[in-house]
Design a protein around this motif. Structure first.
Motif, PDB file in Angstrom:
ATOM      1  N   ASP A  57      36.610  29.812  45.057  1.00 55.06           N
ATOM      2  CA  ASP A  57      35.211  29.773  44.623  1.00 55.06           C
ATOM      3  C   ASP A  57      34.507  31.094  44.917  1.00 55.06           C
ATOM      4  O   ASP A  57      33.798  31.645  44.058  1.00 55.06           O
ATOM      5  CB  ASP A  57      34.465  28.639  45.323  1.00 55.06           C
ATOM      6  N   LEU A  58      34.679  31.591  46.154  1.00 53.62           N
ATOM      7  CA  LEU A  58      34.015  32.830  46.564  1.00 53.62           C
ATOM      8  C   LEU A  58      34.460  34.003  45.704  1.00 53.62           C
ATOM      9  O   LEU A  58      33.638  34.829  45.282  1.00 53.62           O
ATOM     10  CB  LEU A  58      34.308  33.115  48.037  1.00 53.62           C
ATOM     11  N   GLU A  99      38.955  38.429  39.140  1.00 56.04           N
ATOM     12  CA  GLU A  99      39.676  37.743  38.065  1.00 56.04           C
ATOM     13  C   GLU A  99      41.074  37.308  38.490  1.00 56.04           C
ATOM     14  O   GLU A  99      41.726  36.525  37.787  1.00 56.04           O
ATOM     15  CB  GLU A  99      39.800  38.660  36.847  1.00 56.04           C
ATOM     16  N   ALA A 100      41.549  37.822  39.619  1.00 55.55           N
ATOM     17  CA  ALA A 100      42.900  37.514  40.066  1.00 55.55           C
ATOM     18  C   ALA A 100      42.956  37.493  41.584  1.00 55.55           C
ATOM     19  O   ALA A 100      42.090  38.064  42.258  1.00 55.55           O
ATOM     20  CB  ALA A 100      43.904  38.528  39.513  1.00 55.55           C
ATOM     21  N   ILE A 101      43.975  36.820  42.115  1.00 53.77           N
ATOM     22  CA  ILE A 101      44.184  36.732  43.553  1.00 53.77           C
ATOM     23  C   ILE A 101      45.631  37.085  43.873  1.00 53.77           C
ATOM     24  O   ILE A 101      46.560  36.644  43.196  1.00 53.77           O
ATOM     25  CB  ILE A 101      43.867  35.316  44.082  1.00 53.77           C
ATOM     26  N   ASP A 102      45.790  37.898  44.902  1.00 56.31           N
ATOM     27  CA  ASP A 102      47.101  38.211  45.478  1.00 56.31           C
ATOM     28  C   ASP A 102      47.339  37.157  46.565  1.00 56.31           C
ATOM     29  O   ASP A 102      46.722  37.189  47.617  1.00 56.31           O
ATOM     30  CB  ASP A 102      47.067  39.623  46.059  1.00 56.31           C
ATOM     31  N   GLU A 120      40.672  27.045  36.286  1.00 56.49           N
ATOM     32  CA  GLU A 120      39.386  26.471  35.877  1.00 56.49           C
ATOM     33  C   GLU A 120      38.215  27.336  36.327  1.00 56.49           C
ATOM     34  O   GLU A 120      37.146  27.299  35.724  1.00 56.49           O
ATOM     35  CB  GLU A 120      39.252  25.057  36.436  1.00 56.49           C
ATOM     36  N   LYS A 121      38.425  28.100  37.402  1.00 57.51           N
ATOM     37  CA  LYS A 121      37.403  29.010  37.915  1.00 57.51           C
ATOM     38  C   LYS A 121      37.513  30.408  37.309  1.00 57.51           C
ATOM     39  O   LYS A 121      36.777  31.322  37.694  1.00 57.51           O
ATOM     40  CB  LYS A 121      37.512  29.110  39.441  1.00 57.51           C
ATOM     41  N   GLY A 122      38.435  30.588  36.377  1.00 57.57           N
ATOM     42  CA  GLY A 122      38.608  31.881  35.737  1.00 57.57           C
ATOM     43  C   GLY A 122      39.374  32.893  36.561  1.00 57.57           C
ATOM     44  O   GLY A 122      39.240  34.102  36.362  1.00 57.57           O
ATOM     45  N   VAL A 123      40.190  32.395  37.498  1.00 60.57           N
ATOM     46  CA  VAL A 123      40.966  33.259  38.386  1.00 60.57           C
ATOM     47  C   VAL A 123      42.447  32.911  38.261  1.00 60.57           C
ATOM     48  O   VAL A 123      42.806  31.744  38.148  1.00 60.57           O
ATOM     49  CB  VAL A 123      40.514  33.086  39.856  1.00 60.57           C
TER      50      VAL A 123
END
Length: 281
Positions: A21-22, A29-32, A59-62
């Protein structure tokens, strides 16, 4: 180019969903995904957990586009090394379930390759054998193994990393270019990026004082980020702008961390703007 970050400094305090969320709210846009955390390279979660988290992030765009396997990969203790290999393979499977395309795997460095030519050659062959064993799993799970430039290893210099990539000679491998590590290994970060060129599949973006592995935000250390962005653009880099600035985050008071994510995003977007300037000029 997507803005991305690992979640050190957020996850342990807020949990995975709140962290997503944060990051989404801040503009990432992306997470490692930090599969180096024990719960993510063991059987603490079943397959449905990873599928659910992937859906929640989408769903959160990530998106989870790269992960970090547990480290170090090898030890003087052979049993410990065997267990770690199994954990790395497990993290590769979890990466597949998350939809990640690359898994960063540190080089072996249980012996000091700086002692002399013999030790260097010994560790080079050890790394070659270690990474070769990962090929079947990379193929099974449809992920690339990203070999990171790392202090006290045969990959600390661009020449050593390039030599290892040439020896492996397999499409299962790419390079994770760690900008901060280049700086503390007495490498000019921009020059190293130019030498690695199209081998770079993903990056770790963080700053330091040239001596300590500070893992702080760009412009908080001594790295010339303008020259780094120029070098990456000229080399045709096509991956994400991905932070590994966890120590910076951990030094921010807990109540301010949501705001720190927004500031990180502002800095990251500025770097992307500079990258695009050099790419399009």
């Amino acid at each position: 180019m997507k803005l991305s970050s690992n979640f050190i400094g957020f996850h342990n305090e807020f949990g995975i969903e709140r962290t997503i969320d944060l990051f989404s709210d801040a503009g990432f846009e992306a997470i490692d995904f930090n599969a180096d955390l024990e719960e993510y390279h063991t059987d603490a979660h079943d397959e449905n957990f990873y599928k659910r988290i992937r859906q929640y992030a989408n769903e959160k765009g990530v998106a989870f586009e790269q992960t970090h396997a547990p480290f170090d990969p090898t030890f003087l203790d052979e049993e410990k090394t065997k267990r770690r290999f199994e954990e790395i393979v497990k993290s590769m499977k979890h990466s597949f379930l998350l939809g990640a395309k690359m898994v960063v795997v540190h080089p072996c460095r249980h012996l000091d390759c700086n002692k002399g030519k013999h030790e260097y050659e010994l560790m080079f062959e050890y790394n070659y054998s270690f990474y070769k064993k990962l090929i079947p799993y990379a193929e099974e799970y449809g992920v690339k193994v990203a070999i990171e430039n790392n202090p006290q290893s045969v990959t600390k210099s661009p020449e050593g990393l390039i030599e290892l990539m040439k020896a492996l000679n397999n499409k299962a491998f790419t390079v994770c270019y760690d900008v901060g590590h280049a700086n503390i290994c007495a490498q000019d970060p921009a020059e190293m990026a130019r030498k690695l060129g199209s081998l770079i599949g993903c990056i770790h973006v963080h700053d330091n004082d040239g001596i300590h592995d500070n893992h702080t935000l760009p412009y908080q250390g001594i790295i010339d980020w303008e020259s780094v962005m120029c070098a990456l653009a000229e080399g045709g880099y096509e991956g994400n702008m991905n932070y590994e600035a966890g120590i910076f985050v951990n030094r921010v008071p807990l109540d301010l961390r949501p705001e720190s994510a927004k500031y990180m995003a502002k800095v990251g977007k500025y770097l992307i703007e500079r990258f695009n300037y050099y790419k399009n000029r």
